[in-house]
Design a protein around this motif. Structure first.
Motif, PDB file in Angstrom:
ATOM      1  N   LYS A   1       0.850  -1.280   0.061  1.00 38.04           N
ATOM      2  CA  LYS A   1       0.015   0.024   0.037  1.00 38.04           C
ATOM      3  C   LYS A   1       0.857   1.410  -0.062  1.00 38.04           C
ATOM      4  O   LYS A   1       0.442   2.306  -0.616  1.00 38.04           O
ATOM      5  CB  LYS A   1      -0.946  -0.103   1.115  1.00 38.04           C
ATOM      6  CG  LYS A   1      -1.953   1.298   1.361  1.00 38.04           C
ATOM      7  CD  LYS A   1      -2.249   1.228   2.707  1.00 38.04           C
ATOM      8  CE  LYS A   1      -2.832   2.574   3.003  1.00 38.04           C
ATOM      9  NZ  LYS A   1      -1.703   3.761   3.452  1.00 38.04           N
ATOM     10  N   ASN A   2       2.022   1.203   0.824  1.00 35.70           N
ATOM     11  CA  ASN A   2       2.995   2.416   0.841  1.00 35.70           C
ATOM     12  C   ASN A   2       4.011   2.348   0.071  1.00 35.70           C
ATOM     13  O   ASN A   2       4.830   3.683   0.112  1.00 35.70           O
ATOM     14  CB  ASN A   2       3.262   2.436   2.340  1.00 35.70           C
ATOM     15  CG  ASN A   2       2.485   2.668   3.260  1.00 35.70           C
ATOM     16  OD1 ASN A   2       1.472   3.315   3.327  1.00 35.70           O
ATOM     17  ND2 ASN A   2       2.283   1.861   4.548  1.00 35.70           N
ATOM     18  N   ILE A   3       4.101   1.714  -0.995  1.00 36.14           N
ATOM     19  CA  ILE A   3       5.273   1.602  -2.130  1.00 36.14           C
ATOM     20  C   ILE A   3       4.510   2.906  -3.212  1.00 36.14           C
ATOM     21  O   ILE A   3       3.284   2.674  -3.737  1.00 36.14           O
ATOM     22  CB  ILE A   3       5.343   0.273  -2.669  1.00 36.14           C
ATOM     23  CG1 ILE A   3       6.167  -0.664  -1.999  1.00 36.14           C
ATOM     24  CG2 ILE A   3       6.052   0.647  -4.406  1.00 36.14           C
ATOM     25  CD1 ILE A   3       6.277  -2.025  -2.323  1.00 36.14           C
ATOM     26  N   LYS A   4       5.341   3.594  -3.609  1.00 39.50           N
ATOM     27  CA  LYS A   4       4.930   4.636  -4.524  1.00 39.50           C
ATOM     28  C   LYS A   4       5.296   4.126  -6.014  1.00 39.50           C
ATOM     29  O   LYS A   4       6.884   4.067  -6.173  1.00 39.50           O
ATOM     30  CB  LYS A   4       5.601   6.009  -4.176  1.00 39.50           C
ATOM     31  CG  LYS A   4       5.683   6.587  -2.934  1.00 39.50           C
ATOM     32  CD  LYS A   4       4.091   6.714  -2.612  1.00 39.50           C
ATOM     33  CE  LYS A   4       3.919   7.352  -1.261  1.00 39.50           C
ATOM     34  NZ  LYS A   4       2.297   7.587  -1.089  1.00 39.50           N
ATOM     35  N   MET A   5       4.338   3.547  -6.862  1.00 39.29           N
ATOM     36  CA  MET A   5       4.593   3.192  -7.921  1.00 39.29           C
ATOM     37  C   MET A   5       4.173   4.142  -9.118  1.00 39.29           C
ATOM     38  O   MET A   5       3.117   4.588  -8.904  1.00 39.29           O
ATOM     39  CB  MET A   5       4.087   1.935  -8.107  1.00 39.29           C
ATOM     40  CG  MET A   5       4.801   0.683  -7.199  1.00 39.29           C
ATOM     41  SD  MET A   5       4.032  -0.939  -7.159  1.00 39.29           S
ATOM     42  CE  MET A   5       4.512  -1.410  -8.945  1.00 39.29           C
ATOM     43  N   LYS A   6       4.695   3.932 -10.329  1.00 40.96           N
ATOM     44  CA  LYS A   6       4.227   4.597 -11.538  1.00 40.96           C
ATOM     45  C   LYS A   6       2.860   3.702 -11.947  1.00 40.96           C
ATOM     46  O   LYS A   6       2.919   2.617 -11.725  1.00 40.96           O
ATOM     47  CB  LYS A   6       5.133   4.470 -12.667  1.00 40.96           C
ATOM     48  CG  LYS A   6       6.083   5.414 -12.387  1.00 40.96           C
ATOM     49  CD  LYS A   6       6.939   5.334 -13.523  1.00 40.96           C
ATOM     50  CE  LYS A   6       8.202   6.441 -13.439  1.00 40.96           C
ATOM     51  NZ  LYS A   6       9.389   6.587 -14.493  1.00 40.96           N
ATOM     52  N   ASN A   7       2.032   4.306 -12.644  1.00 43.57           N
ATOM     53  CA  ASN A   7       0.959   3.677 -12.942  1.00 43.57           C
ATOM     54  C   ASN A   7       1.144   2.737 -14.159  1.00 43.57           C
ATOM     55  O   ASN A   7       1.978   2.928 -15.141  1.00 43.57           O
ATOM     56  CB  ASN A   7      -0.305   4.805 -13.686  1.00 43.57           C
ATOM     57  CG  ASN A   7      -1.652   4.234 -13.972  1.00 43.57           C
ATOM     58  OD1 ASN A   7      -2.084   3.337 -13.043  1.00 43.57           O
ATOM     59  ND2 ASN A   7      -2.142   4.346 -15.217  1.00 43.57           N
TER      60      ASN A   7
ATOM     61  N   LEU B   1      -0.686  -2.857 -17.153  1.00 41.62           N
ATOM     62  CA  LEU B   1      -0.583  -4.416 -16.850  1.00 41.62           C
ATOM     63  C   LEU B   1      -1.319  -4.727 -15.653  1.00 41.62           C
ATOM     64  O   LEU B   1      -1.815  -5.551 -15.210  1.00 41.62           O
ATOM     65  CB  LEU B   1       0.667  -4.887 -17.128  1.00 41.62           C
ATOM     66  CG  LEU B   1       1.011  -6.382 -17.070  1.00 41.62           C
ATOM     67  CD1 LEU B   1       0.078  -7.291 -18.000  1.00 41.62           C
ATOM     68  CD2 LEU B   1       2.602  -6.838 -17.066  1.00 41.62           C
ATOM     69  N   ILE B   2      -0.530  -3.929 -14.685  1.00 39.07           N
ATOM     70  CA  ILE B   2      -0.786  -4.559 -13.018  1.00 39.07           C
ATOM     71  C   ILE B   2      -2.388  -4.130 -12.891  1.00 39.07           C
ATOM     72  O   ILE B   2      -3.292  -4.961 -12.249  1.00 39.07           O
ATOM     73  CB  ILE B   2      -0.075  -3.540 -12.100  1.00 39.07           C
ATOM     74  CG1 ILE B   2       1.476  -4.066 -12.147  1.00 39.07           C
ATOM     75  CG2 ILE B   2      -0.639  -3.590 -10.648  1.00 39.07           C
ATOM     76  CD1 ILE B   2       2.503  -3.378 -11.474  1.00 39.07           C
ATOM     77  N   ASN B   3      -2.804  -2.976 -13.386  1.00 39.12           N
ATOM     78  CA  ASN B   3      -4.366  -2.296 -13.247  1.00 39.12           C
ATOM     79  C   ASN B   3      -5.118  -3.613 -13.925  1.00 39.12           C
ATOM     80  O   ASN B   3      -6.252  -3.838 -13.369  1.00 39.12           O
ATOM     81  CB  ASN B   3      -4.521  -1.178 -13.757  1.00 39.12           C
ATOM     82  CG  ASN B   3      -3.843  -0.169 -12.931  1.00 39.12           C
ATOM     83  OD1 ASN B   3      -3.716  -0.390 -11.605  1.00 39.12           O
ATOM     84  ND2 ASN B   3      -3.518   0.862 -13.404  1.00 39.12           N
TER      85      ASN B   3
END
Length: 204
Positions: free
Chosen positions: A140-146, A149-151
């Protein structure tokens, strides 16, 4: 049935989370947590009852997450703490499980082996709950780019969960795809598990 029941209770649970004072929620979570986690964590046998079951455990988790969303806990917001805690707890549990199997010569009916297996499988046991919570908070607290594929994969997971837990598909999923005989008898156990998980995900 579990999710339908939760949807029915959502308005009541949301009202409780939003209208109860912080102290009242904390007392509820501590007391109910003791009733929910104590017996199955200590005793492997006969751990399901009117307090400890899937419905009440999910209701507890829903209120718990609602609480930390409303009143963030600094320790749980630290991804290093949650990440390392999840890894350490899982490794300790795995080592204990491996040692128990070695000592009992692979006897899965042994009380200690049954208890450790329950710690893996039962989300109303304290080790399982803490590992799941820390893992969830870490990601939850990892800052990732959108990521498209994951979405895209994320949108499918609820449907896959429902399908693979439906009795009509149990034979196909748990005996044809994730064949326990083939997995436990595989020379490369870890690879067999990964293939079974991916095959189940893709098939569903």
């Amino acid at each position: 049935s579990l999710y339908i029941l939760l949807y029915i209770f959502f308005p009541i649970l949301n009202a409780a989370i939003h209208n109860c004072k912080k102290g009242m929620l904390e007392v509820f979570l501590v007391l109910y947590g003791i009733f929910l986690f104590a017996k199955p964590t200590i005793v492997a046998h006969d751990y399901l009852n009117y307090i400890t079951n899937d419905y009440t455990a999910f209701i507890y988790i829903y209120i718990f997450i609602g609480y930390i969303k409303k009143y963030p806990v600094k320790l749980l917001e630290n991804k290093r703490v949650t990440g390392y805690t999840a890894i350490i707890l899982y490794c300790l549990l795995s080592l204990a499980y491996g040692a128990a199997l070695y000592v009992t010569q692979g006897n899965h009916d042994s009380s200690i082996v049954e208890r450790l297996e329950l710690y893996y499988a039962g989300f109303y046991t304290l080790p399982n709950f803490l590992i799941a919570l820390c893992t969830f908070m870490f990601f939850k607290n990892i800052k990732m780019k959108n990521s498209k594929l994951i979405n895209t994969m994320g949108k499918t997971t609820f449907g896959i969960y429902v399908i693979h837990q439906t009795p009509a598909f149990w034979q196909c999923v748990w005996f044809d795809i994730a064949n326990p005989g083939l997995i436990y008898g595989a020379s490369n156990y870890l690879l067999a598990v990964v293939i079974a998980i991916l095959a189940t995900f893709i098939a569903c």
